[in-house]
Design a protein around this motif. Structure first.
Motif, short mmCIF file in Angstrom:
data_model
loop_
_atom_site.label_atom_id
_atom_site.label_comp_id
_atom_site.label_asym_id
_atom_site.label_seq_id
_atom_site.Cartn_x
_atom_site.Cartn_y
_atom_site.Cartn_z
N LEU A 137 -6.01 0.81 -6.93
CA LEU A 137 -5.83 -0.63 -6.97
C LEU A 137 -4.84 -1.11 -5.91
CD1 LEU A 137 -6.49 -3.30 -8.39
CD2 LEU A 137 -4.59 -2.84 -9.96
N GLY A 138 -3.74 -0.38 -5.73
CA GLY A 138 -2.75 -0.78 -4.73
C GLY A 138 -3.33 -0.82 -3.32
N GLY A 139 -4.19 0.15 -3.03
CA GLY A 139 -4.85 0.18 -1.72
C GLY A 139 -5.79 -0.99 -1.52
N MET A 140 -6.54 -1.34 -2.57
CA MET A 140 -7.47 -2.47 -2.47
C MET A 140 -6.74 -3.79 -2.26
SD MET A 140 -10.45 -1.59 -5.28
CE MET A 140 -11.37 -3.04 -4.78
N ILE A 141 -5.68 -4.02 -3.06
CA ILE A 141 -4.93 -5.27 -2.93
C ILE A 141 -4.23 -5.33 -1.58
CG2 ILE A 141 -3.05 -6.65 -3.88
CD1 ILE A 141 -3.69 -5.46 -6.63
N GLY A 142 -3.59 -4.24 -1.20
CA GLY A 142 -2.90 -4.20 0.09
C GLY A 142 -3.86 -4.39 1.26
N MET A 158 0.82 -1.21 0.00
CA MET A 158 0.00 0.00 0.00
C MET A 158 0.86 1.26 0.00
SD MET A 158 -3.01 -1.09 2.67
CE MET A 158 -3.94 0.42 2.47
N THR A 159 2.02 1.18 0.65
CA THR A 159 2.90 2.34 0.74
C THR A 159 3.63 2.61 -0.56
OG1 THR A 159 3.24 1.89 3.10
CG2 THR A 159 4.81 3.37 2.04
N LEU A 160 4.13 1.55 -1.20
CA LEU A 160 5.01 1.70 -2.35
C LEU A 160 4.29 1.64 -3.69
CD1 LEU A 160 7.95 -0.54 -1.08
CD2 LEU A 160 7.76 1.95 -0.96
N TYR A 161 3.07 1.09 -3.71
CA TYR A 161 2.36 0.95 -4.99
C TYR A 161 0.95 1.53 -4.84
CZ TYR A 161 -0.14 -1.26 -8.88
OH TYR A 161 -0.90 -1.47 -9.98
N LYS A 162 0.72 2.61 -5.56
CA LYS A 162 -0.60 3.24 -5.53
C LYS A 162 -1.53 2.62 -6.56
CE LYS A 162 -2.60 7.89 -5.21
NZ LYS A 162 -2.31 9.34 -5.29
N GLY A 163 -1.03 2.44 -7.76
CA GLY A 163 -1.81 1.77 -8.79
C GLY A 163 -2.81 2.68 -9.46
N PRO A 164 -3.52 2.14 -10.46
CA PRO A 164 -4.52 2.94 -11.18
C PRO A 164 -5.78 3.17 -10.33
CG PRO A 164 -4.53 0.67 -11.96
CD PRO A 164 -3.39 0.78 -11.00
#
Length: 398
Positions: free
Chosen positions: A315-320, A153-159
């Motif tokens: 997307l990064g927040g959802m996966i994290g 979540m910290t390093l990947y924000k995503g689309p």
């Protein structure tokens, strides 16, 4: 009628914890609106805990004024550090992180709390780990997974992930140029800083739980008193921090607006009512049950935030978040099994002492020649024998 009342009593802990999650979710949304409106998070912390102290202190006085523990220097230092960890460090860093990220993201990061508490308990030798047992493997694996989710979540924000009810909002604001690229870089930097602040806040929160366990040995029967003193001490410390960080006197101004609502709501609902309700639930169901509902708050905040704040979900927040929840329940499962195993061991230790015959008492008769003590021992053994089938399926050692 009786069965209906019994069903309601069974459901009460679940209703209470679900209601608390709505209360916590409301606090995150209202606080985000207040912070976006320009309120200083330092001032918000002061008002929140001042209100919490004013609400809790009268109950502590009326219900716990008898046999109050003496405040020695070690006890005072515990209260001082608890006030520093909770109201000052945890809340200020959390609010600062919330301002830079989003309510849903902040709630997801908060789910790291059980894993961080577990790690700190190991560091301070409050928790022992036997890696050969499945329950400890689950706790360690859950901790690693939780940290991995937080790092993602910290390093990947995503689309950006479009929701059905928010797609039209994002599309209408969508003509961009080079200025948008600059704002995107600034937003990504703020997002990363917000992540670090939230991790520090969760670490301070976990540290508070570790120290609070030691403080509760002194205040085991005076929990309201301990809470009111910690909130009061934290209020004084937060005032000192605010004077250092905020040099404009106008930041203290508060009217009948969202800023007052945010402070009052957080102080009354989050720091007062929730403490009492959660304490009642933990007495009957235990801390694992109470903690297991925290992912529900994240879901409620995500829905409320997307409607009220038009919050953007990436997307990064959802996966994290999903990874953190998996790790959370792995830690909670291990903790639950460990508690069950400890209870079982205590029962096995107590039962032989109860049914053990007393050679001295069985030979004692009363004046009528009846073996009274022997009969009592037989009655005890019979009473225990009735309960024994409940424990005839012991937990298999792993």
């Amino acid at each position: 009628m009786k069965s209906g009342g019994s069903f309601f009593n069974t459901c009460k802990p679940y209703i209470a914890m679900i209601s608390l999650q709505f209360g916590y979710a409301g606090m995150n949304i209202i606080t985000k609106i207040s912070l976006n409106g320009g309120m200083s998070h330092y001032v918000l912390v002061v008002y929140r805990h001042a209100i919490a102290t004013a609400v809790i202190a009268p109950f502590a006085f009326f219900f716990e004024r008898k046999q109050q523990p003496k405040i020695t220097f070690p006890v005072f230092m515990q209260i001082f550090i608890l006030g520093l960890l909770g109201p000052v460090i945890d809340q200020n860093f959390y609010y600062a992180g919330l301002k830079l990220t989003s309510p849903t993201f902040s709630c997801a990061m908060s789910n790291m709390l059980p894993a961080m508490t577990f790690v700190m308990a190991i560091i301070f030798r409050m928790e022992k780990v036997n890696i050969k047992k499945v329950i400890y493997q689950a706790k360690v694996a859950g901790t690693v997974v939780t940290v991995a989710g937080a790092m993602l979540m910290t390093l990947y924000k995503g689309p950006l992930v479009e929701m059905a009810w928010t797609a039209h909002r994002h599309s209408t604001s969508g003509s961009s140029s080079s200025s948008d690229d600059t704002s995107k870089d600034s937003s990504d930097r703020d997002w990363f800083i917000g992540c670090i602040l939230l991790i520090i806040a969760t670490l301070a929160w976990a540290s508070l739980f570790i120290l609070q366990k030691a403080a509760l040995k002194t205040y085991s029967n005076h929990q309201l008193s301990l809470t009111s003193m910690v909130c009061g001490m934290g209020t004084l410390q937060a005032i000192a921090v605010t004077f250092v960080m905020e040099h404009d006197p106008s930041v203290w101004t508060i009217g009948w607006d969202m800023n007052l609502l945010a402070a009052a709501y957080a102080g009354i609902v989050t720091s007062s009512i929730s403490y009492y309700v959660q304490g009642l639930v933990m007495k009957t169901k235990g801390p694992v049950f109470a903690t297991a509902f925290s992912p529900l708050m994240m879901i409620i905040v995500a829905v409320m935030g997307s409607f009220i704040l038009a919050e953007k979900i990436y997307l990064g927040g959802m996966i994290g978040s999903a990874i953190i929840v998996v790790g959370l329940y792995s830690v909670l499962w291990g903790k639950y099994k460990e508690d069950q195993e400890n209870k079982h061991k205590l029962l096995l230790e107590e039962i032989p002492e109860v049914i053990k015959p007393n050679n001295h008492s069985t030979t004692t008769n009363n004046n009528n020649g009846i073996n009274v003590a022997g009969n009592i021992e037989e009655e005890k053994a019979a009473a225990v024998a009735i309960d024994l089938p409940i424990f005839t399926a012991p937990i298999k050692p792993t």
